[in-house]
Design a protein around this motif. Structure first.
Motif, PDB file in Angstrom:
ATOM      1  N   GLY A 147      39.049 -54.863-105.285  1.00 50.48           N
ATOM      2  CA  GLY A 147      39.975 -55.273-106.327  1.00 50.48           C
ATOM      3  C   GLY A 147      41.416 -55.214-105.882  1.00 50.48           C
ATOM      4  N   VAL A 148      42.279 -55.538-106.836  1.00 51.75           N
ATOM      5  CA  VAL A 148      43.722 -55.494-106.614  1.00 51.75           C
ATOM      6  C   VAL A 148      44.380 -55.305-107.978  1.00 51.75           C
ATOM      7  N   ILE A 149      45.520 -54.629-107.992  1.00 51.53           N
ATOM      8  CA  ILE A 149      46.253 -54.398-109.236  1.00 51.53           C
ATOM      9  C   ILE A 149      47.372 -55.431-109.337  1.00 51.53           C
ATOM     10  N   GLN A 150      47.340 -56.191-110.411  1.00 46.67           N
ATOM     11  CA  GLN A 150      48.337 -57.219-110.668  1.00 46.67           C
ATOM     12  C   GLN A 150      49.248 -56.776-111.813  1.00 46.67           C
ATOM     13  N   SER A 151      50.138 -57.670-112.237  1.00 48.11           N
ATOM     14  CA  SER A 151      51.111 -57.291-113.260  1.00 48.11           C
ATOM     15  C   SER A 151      50.475 -57.121-114.634  1.00 48.11           C
ATOM     16  N   GLY A 152      49.372 -57.784-114.907  1.00 49.59           N
ATOM     17  CA  GLY A 152      48.730 -57.665-116.206  1.00 49.59           C
ATOM     18  C   GLY A 152      47.480 -58.512-116.253  1.00 49.59           C
ATOM     19  N   GLY A 153      46.866 -58.592-117.441  1.00 50.51           N
ATOM     20  CA  GLY A 153      45.636 -59.343-117.588  1.00 50.51           C
ATOM     21  C   GLY A 153      45.793 -60.823-117.299  1.00 50.51           C
ATOM     22  N   SER A 154      46.944 -61.392-117.627  1.00 52.08           N
ATOM     23  CA  SER A 154      47.153 -62.820-117.383  1.00 52.08           C
ATOM     24  C   SER A 154      47.088 -63.133-115.896  1.00 52.08           C
ATOM     25  N   MET A 155      47.796 -62.351-115.087  1.00 52.55           N
ATOM     26  CA  MET A 155      47.765 -62.575-113.640  1.00 52.55           C
ATOM     27  C   MET A 155      46.402 -62.206-113.064  1.00 52.55           C
ATOM     28  N   GLY A 160      41.321 -63.866-110.474  1.00 50.85           N
ATOM     29  CA  GLY A 160      39.864 -63.940-110.487  1.00 50.85           C
ATOM     30  C   GLY A 160      39.358 -65.368-110.519  1.00 50.85           C
ATOM     31  N   LEU A 161      39.983 -66.209-111.321  1.00 51.51           N
ATOM     32  CA  LEU A 161      39.546 -67.602-111.413  1.00 51.51           C
ATOM     33  C   LEU A 161      39.933 -68.400-110.175  1.00 51.51           C
ATOM     34  N   THR A 162      41.015 -68.004-109.499  1.00 49.22           N
ATOM     35  CA  THR A 162      41.358 -68.650-108.229  1.00 49.22           C
ATOM     36  C   THR A 162      40.286 -68.374-107.182  1.00 49.22           C
ATOM     37  N   THR A 319      40.454 -65.759 -99.955  1.00 51.40           N
ATOM     38  CA  THR A 319      41.202 -66.675-100.822  1.00 51.40           C
ATOM     39  C   THR A 319      42.701 -66.590-100.592  1.00 51.40           C
ATOM     40  N   PHE A 320      43.235 -65.381-100.421  1.00 49.69           N
ATOM     41  CA  PHE A 320      44.677 -65.194-100.508  1.00 49.69           C
ATOM     42  C   PHE A 320      45.388 -64.880 -99.193  1.00 49.69           C
ATOM     43  N   THR A 321      44.654 -64.575 -98.137  1.00 45.26           N
ATOM     44  CA  THR A 321      45.333 -64.179 -96.907  1.00 45.26           C
ATOM     45  C   THR A 321      46.181 -65.316 -96.340  1.00 45.26           C
ATOM     46  N   VAL A 322      47.443 -64.999 -96.099  1.00 48.21           N
ATOM     47  CA  VAL A 322      48.385 -65.919 -95.450  1.00 48.21           C
ATOM     48  C   VAL A 322      49.110 -65.115 -94.381  1.00 48.21           C
ATOM     49  N   ARG A 323      49.172 -65.632 -93.161  1.00 45.37           N
ATOM     50  CA  ARG A 323      49.779 -64.879 -92.066  1.00 45.37           C
ATOM     51  C   ARG A 323      50.891 -65.692 -91.398  1.00 45.37           C
ATOM     52  N   PRO A 324      52.060 -65.761 -92.001  1.00 39.57           N
ATOM     53  CA  PRO A 324      53.172 -66.476 -91.365  1.00 39.57           C
ATOM     54  C   PRO A 324      53.653 -65.720 -90.125  1.00 39.57           C
ATOM     55  N   GLU A 325      54.281 -66.438 -89.221  1.00 35.19           N
ATOM     56  CA  GLU A 325      54.688 -65.840 -87.943  1.00 35.19           C
ATOM     57  C   GLU A 325      55.696 -64.717 -88.126  1.00 35.19           C
ATOM     58  N   TYR A 326      56.517 -64.784 -89.151  1.00 35.89           N
ATOM     59  CA  TYR A 326      57.537 -63.746 -89.327  1.00 35.89           C
ATOM     60  C   TYR A 326      56.971 -62.442 -89.881  1.00 35.89           C
ATOM     61  N   LEU A 327      55.658 -62.418 -90.198  1.00 39.06           N
ATOM     62  CA  LEU A 327      55.041 -61.185 -90.679  1.00 39.06           C
ATOM     63  C   LEU A 327      53.991 -60.644 -89.714  1.00 39.06           C
ATOM     64  N   GLU A 328      53.896 -61.229 -88.531  1.00 43.16           N
ATOM     65  CA  GLU A 328      52.870 -60.781 -87.598  1.00 43.16           C
ATOM     66  C   GLU A 328      52.990 -59.290 -87.284  1.00 43.16           C
ATOM     67  N   ASP A 329      54.208 -58.800 -87.150  1.00 45.06           N
ATOM     68  CA  ASP A 329      54.390 -57.378 -86.829  1.00 45.06           C
ATOM     69  C   ASP A 329      53.806 -56.484 -87.922  1.00 45.06           C
ATOM     70  N   PRO A 343      48.465 -63.237-105.097  1.00 45.12           N
ATOM     71  CA  PRO A 343      49.559 -64.157-104.777  1.00 45.12           C
ATOM     72  C   PRO A 343      50.878 -63.482-104.435  1.00 45.12           C
ATOM     73  N   GLU A 344      50.998 -62.174-104.687  1.00 44.16           N
ATOM     74  CA  GLU A 344      52.261 -61.488-104.443  1.00 44.16           C
ATOM     75  C   GLU A 344      52.365 -60.992-103.004  1.00 44.16           C
ATOM     76  N   LEU A 345      53.494 -61.254-102.365  1.00 49.70           N
ATOM     77  CA  LEU A 345      53.813 -60.595-101.103  1.00 49.70           C
ATOM     78  C   LEU A 345      54.605 -59.328-101.410  1.00 49.70           C
ATOM     79  N   THR A 346      55.758 -59.487-102.027  1.00 50.29           N
ATOM     80  CA  THR A 346      56.512 -58.329-102.492  1.00 50.29           C
ATOM     81  C   THR A 346      55.886 -57.853-103.790  1.00 50.29           C
ATOM     82  N   ARG A 347      55.365 -56.656-103.769  1.00 49.61           N
ATOM     83  CA  ARG A 347      54.708 -56.115-104.957  1.00 49.61           C
ATOM     84  C   ARG A 347      55.061 -54.641-105.093  1.00 49.61           C
ATOM     85  N   PRO A 348      55.303 -54.180-106.327  1.00 46.06           N
ATOM     86  CA  PRO A 348      55.648 -52.774-106.530  1.00 46.06           C
ATOM     87  C   PRO A 348      54.423 -51.882-106.410  1.00 46.06           C
TER      88      PRO A 348
END
Length: 462
Positions: A147-155, A160-162, A319-329, A343-348
């Motif tokens: 699982g993953v913790i998102q901002s709320g039920g809407s997200m 989940g549907l994505t 579904t969600f993994t994205v690995r841009p070159e500037y985040l390889e480190d 979908p969040e990269l920056t997440r609290p």
């Protein structure tokens, strides 16, 4: 306290003494709010012009002592509108956060933890994995569930549907069909729209507002015969309108027969199954392919924390993994990066408030509060039944009761009377074409006297 930094402080930093003074003032304000919540109205109307004078004005070019701002923040920014944490708040879904949960958000914000990658916050990642693991175990979900913790039920519904869209069945394009009921939450249909699912077919419900499994099966047969692709069924583990729980085992059997993904929206009721009474009311959560839960409802943490659990956990990262070159480190250290699960990269660091609340009180005490809410809803139904001015329409189901006036007083007038009393809030909804009054008991601060006061105000309406 000076608003300008001392000689040892540069930029926007404050001295240690200044930070402590401001922090103590903020904590005092939170403590006063939580300990005095019964003494303030459940709802305070906000005057737009007065609020603009108090909180607005021209851009401030010079600073001030931030402690001087706290009284204005409390009175005008925090204590206007709906007090979701008030014991008489029975409208919509109450939200009664604990003090440890509030302090957790304070600590996470103060440390400015980046909870998107293992590099950014390995401790945060372990806390989130731990909390998700506890919930997976106690709800009896498959060991493969992640699982993953998102901002709320809407997200969480969107996530989940994505996963369902990208992982289930070959691409269906415009022919892919999602099945919902009239009781599905608005965030479900919005998520389907955002995902480009245009064919959303409504399946009938029974007299208890539960999605009918046999009707779902017939709908899938009709659509397949018409050349469409039955894809996903959305069920409710406690609908927002009435608290109705769909027959998940029966729906799961239909989904297996027709090759449908089963998405269960348990944002309202799913975590109530942590309690003994809730577990008896909700069967089959482990059968969901994707499951949504809201911790800021049934785990009593501050807004917002929505969980999505995927039975085949690896599908989240697929579904969600994205690995841009500037985040390889950031990924060379290994470990779980939760930005790969949504979908969040920056997440609290949302998981900390769950972890601290659970560790501070323990699941047994949390279960007790959940069961107490269901008992209070049963009390509300009994009081309504005894009244000669009110009558039950539905419930009590998972802490929700809907009712009407026997004197034909509009439901909106019942809502207005309760709000005007200052003792609480209820809301309206529409069932079978009729607008009815609705109350929801979930907050741990609510007591029998709060239920009695709210219903007395409703009965006196008109």
């Amino acid at each position: 306290m000076s608003s300008s930094p001392g000689p040892e402080v540069r930029g926007l930093d404050m001295s240690a003494d200044e930070m402590r003074a401001l922090g103590y003032a903020a904590v005092d304000a939170i403590v006063e709010h939580m300990s005095g919540i019964r003494d303030i109205p459940t709802y305070t109307a906000g005057d737009a012009e007065a609020l603009a004078r108090s909180l607005g004005g021209p851009p401030p070019m010079q600073g001030c002592d931030p402690r001087e701002l706290i009284p204005t923040v409390v009175s005008d920014a925090l204590h206007t509108g709906t007090r979701t944490d008030h014991p008489g708040m029975l409208a919509y879904v109450p939200n009664h956060p604990t003090f440890p949960g509030a302090i957790a958000d304070f600590l996470a914000a103060g440390a400015n933890v980046f909870a998107g990658s293992w590099q950014g916050g390995p401790g945060a990642a372990v806390v989130e994995l731990t909390v998700l693991g506890w919930i997976r175990e106690l709800l009896g979900l498959d060991a493969s569930t992640a699982g993953v913790i998102q901002s709320g039920g809407s997200m969480a519904n969107l996530v989940g549907l994505t996963v369902a869209r990208d992982a289930h069945l070959p691409p269906g394009g415009a022919d892919r069909v999602a099945y919902v009921s009239s009781q599905s939450h608005s965030s479900v249909t919005r998520a389907l729209s955002l995902l480009g699912i245009d064919r959303v077919h409504e399946v009938p419900v029974d007299a208890g507002y539960r999605l009918l499994a046999d009707e779902l099966s017939r709908a899938a047969d009709r659509d397949r015969a018409a050349g469409l692709l039955p894809w996903c069924a959305v069920a409710a583990a406690g609908s927002t309108n009435t608290g109705a729980v769909d027959d998940l085992p029966a729906l799961s059997a239909v989904c297996r027969e027709h090759g449908l993904w089963l998405h269960v929206d348990g944002a309202y009721g799913g975590l109530i199954a942590l309690g003994d009474r809730g577990r008896a009311a909700i069967r089959g959560l482990e059968l969901a392919d994707s499951l949504v839960l809201d911790a800021h409802k049934s785990l009593f943490v501050p807004i917002a924390a929505g969980l999505v659990m995927i039975r085949d956990g690896g599908l989240l990262e697929r579904t969600f993994t994205v690995r841009p070159e500037y985040l390889e480190d950031a990924y060379r250290l290994g470990g779980v990066s939760f930005s790969d699960r949504g979908p969040e990269l920056t997440r609290p660091f949302r998981a900390l408030k769950l972890w601290m609340t659970i560790r501070a009180f323990g699941f047994e005490r949390i279960r007790g509060s959940l069961d107490a809410g269901l008992e209070l809803a049963e009390l509300a139904a009994k009081l309504i039944e005894r009244s000669d001015r009110l009558e039950v329409v539905t419930g009590p189901w998972l802490g929700i009761v809907t009712f009407r006036s026997t004197a034909e007083v509009p439901a909106s007038a019942l809502v207005e009377a309760v709000t005007a009393s200052g003792r609480g809030m209820i809301s309206t909804t529409v069932l079978g074409g009729e607008t009815v009054a609705r109350l929801c008991v979930l907050g741990h601060r609510t007591r029998a006297v709060d239920i009695e006061r709210v219903l007395a105000a409703a009965a006196a309406a008109g």
